[in-house]
Design a protein around this motif. Structure first.
Motif, short mmCIF file in Angstrom:
data_model
loop_
_atom_site.label_atom_id
_atom_site.label_comp_id
_atom_site.label_asym_id
_atom_site.label_seq_id
_atom_site.Cartn_x
_atom_site.Cartn_y
_atom_site.Cartn_z
N LEU A 1 90.32 47.16 60.97
CA LEU A 1 89.20 47.61 61.81
C LEU A 1 88.88 49.09 61.60
N ALA A 2 89.75 49.85 60.94
CA ALA A 2 89.52 51.27 60.73
C ALA A 2 88.40 51.49 59.71
N GLY A 3 87.33 52.08 60.16
CA GLY A 3 86.21 52.34 59.27
C GLY A 3 85.34 51.14 58.99
N GLN A 4 85.53 50.04 59.71
CA GLN A 4 84.68 48.86 59.50
C GLN A 4 83.31 49.09 60.14
N PRO A 5 82.22 48.88 59.41
CA PRO A 5 80.87 49.10 59.95
C PRO A 5 80.43 47.91 60.81
N ALA A 6 81.02 47.79 61.98
CA ALA A 6 80.86 46.59 62.81
C ALA A 6 79.41 46.32 63.17
N GLU A 7 78.66 47.37 63.50
CA GLU A 7 77.27 47.15 63.91
C GLU A 7 76.40 46.69 62.75
N LEU A 8 76.66 47.18 61.55
CA LEU A 8 75.93 46.68 60.39
C LEU A 8 76.28 45.22 60.11
N ILE A 9 77.55 44.88 60.29
CA ILE A 9 77.96 43.48 60.11
C ILE A 9 77.28 42.59 61.13
N ASP A 10 77.21 43.04 62.38
CA ASP A 10 76.52 42.25 63.41
C ASP A 10 75.06 42.02 63.03
N ALA A 11 74.41 43.05 62.49
CA ALA A 11 73.02 42.90 62.06
C ALA A 11 72.91 41.93 60.90
N LEU A 12 73.91 41.92 60.02
CA LEU A 12 73.91 40.99 58.90
C LEU A 12 74.06 39.55 59.38
N ILE A 13 74.85 39.36 60.42
CA ILE A 13 74.98 38.03 61.01
C ILE A 13 73.64 37.58 61.57
N GLU A 14 72.94 38.47 62.26
CA GLU A 14 71.62 38.15 62.79
C GLU A 14 70.63 37.84 61.67
N ARG A 15 70.77 38.54 60.57
CA ARG A 15 69.92 38.31 59.41
C ARG A 15 70.12 36.91 58.85
N ASN A 16 71.33 36.35 59.03
CA ASN A 16 71.67 34.99 58.64
C ASN A 16 71.55 34.77 57.13
N ALA A 17 71.90 35.80 56.37
CA ALA A 17 71.95 35.63 54.92
C ALA A 17 73.07 34.66 54.56
N LYS A 18 72.89 33.91 53.50
CA LYS A 18 73.86 32.88 53.11
C LYS A 18 74.40 33.11 51.70
N ASP A 19 75.49 32.41 51.38
CA ASP A 19 76.04 32.38 50.03
C ASP A 19 76.48 33.76 49.57
N LEU A 20 76.97 34.59 50.51
CA LEU A 20 77.35 35.95 50.19
C LEU A 20 78.73 36.01 49.55
N THR A 21 78.92 36.98 48.66
CA THR A 21 80.25 37.35 48.18
C THR A 21 80.60 38.68 48.83
N ILE A 22 81.71 38.71 49.55
CA ILE A 22 82.13 39.91 50.29
C ILE A 22 83.37 40.51 49.63
N VAL A 23 83.35 41.81 49.44
CA VAL A 23 84.51 42.55 48.94
C VAL A 23 85.00 43.46 50.05
N ASN A 24 86.25 43.28 50.45
CA ASN A 24 86.83 44.04 51.55
C ASN A 24 88.34 44.05 51.37
N ASN A 25 89.01 44.98 52.01
CA ASN A 25 90.46 45.00 51.91
C ASN A 25 91.09 43.79 52.58
N ASN A 26 90.51 43.34 53.69
CA ASN A 26 91.06 42.25 54.48
C ASN A 26 90.09 41.07 54.52
N ALA A 27 90.46 40.05 55.27
CA ALA A 27 89.58 38.89 55.44
C ALA A 27 89.23 38.68 56.90
N GLY A 28 89.19 39.78 57.65
CA GLY A 28 88.75 39.70 59.04
C GLY A 28 89.89 39.70 60.04
#
Length: 223
Positions: A29-56
């Motif tokens: 959770l340190a440095g995670q852009p939570a509000e941008l992620i929430d907006a991406l969820i609202e955007r409802n984009a599909k078939d994304l490839t995500i690169v992150n240190n963790n898996a949530g």
């Protein structure tokens, strides 16, 4: 007048398309852009490839993005922990792909993407399952694995302060992957806790120069 300030997270996220590769900053959770992620969820984009240190973690932020069914594949170094139950369930059900990359190799591959390198050799994972099918080489008596750069169509990162040119500084460990992800992406969106006037940031303290940042969103939350 150059001004990269975008009025809302929703507006900043609006151009992210289905099938995009998105680098998302954060170490847990340190440095995670939570509000941008929430907006991406609202955007409802599909078939994304995500690169992150963790898996949530838990059911917010990146975990919520997975739960929303937006993600086809995740590339990370640490997919499982005590509260990664959303990823666990999706993976066991065959609803998400996983590429595990050792943490140092993950950072090095992202750095290679931002530096314009064609590939790198690393000794990490040589002789293990993670090296199966990959080119190997012995250099000065040391065995190496060939790894390719990681680049993003977009990067979502979090910073402490930013100006209208996109120059950023971070809050201690919340910096983590943010700077290298910004450099390795075609379009970087940074959420910041404070927008400051040009010249207010000491040039010696700027970690991510504005050349790597395309949009700045003022969220106001603690970074």
């Amino acid at each position: 007048m150059l001004n990269k300030i975008t009025k809302s997270a929703t507006e900043a996220i609006s151009n992210i398309h289905d099938g995009a590769t998105i680098l998302i900053g954060g170490f847990g959770l340190a440095g995670q852009p939570a509000e941008l992620i929430d907006a991406l969820i609202e955007r409802n984009a599909k078939d994304l490839t995500i690169v992150n240190n963790n898996a949530g973690n838990g059911d917010t932020g990146l975990a919520a993005l997975l739960k929303a069914g937006c993600v086809r594949k995740i590339i990370c170094s640490f997919p499982r922990q005590h509260d990664s139950y959303i990823f666990d369930d999706l993976y066991r059900a065959g609803k998400i792909e996983l590429e595990v990359v050792p943490q140092g190799t993950l950072a090095a591959r992202i750095q290679a993407g931002g530096s314009g390198l064609g590939a790198i050799y690393t000794p990490t994972a040589y002789g293990t399952l993670l090296a199966e099918g990959k080119e190997t080489r012995t250099i000065d008596g040391v065995n190496y694995v060939l790894e390719y750069p990681i680049k993003g169509d977009f990067a979502l990162i979090k910073a402490l302060k930013g100006d209208r040119w996109g120059n950023l500084i971070y809050n201690k460990a919340a910096r983590n992957f943010g700077p290298i992800m910004a450099a390795a992406s075609s379009h970087t969106i940074a959420q910041v806790s404070e927008v400051v006037e040009l010249g207010a940031l000491d040039p010696e303290h700027i970690v991510t120069p504005g050349i790597f940042v395309h949009e700045v969103v003022h969220i106001g939350a603690k970074a």
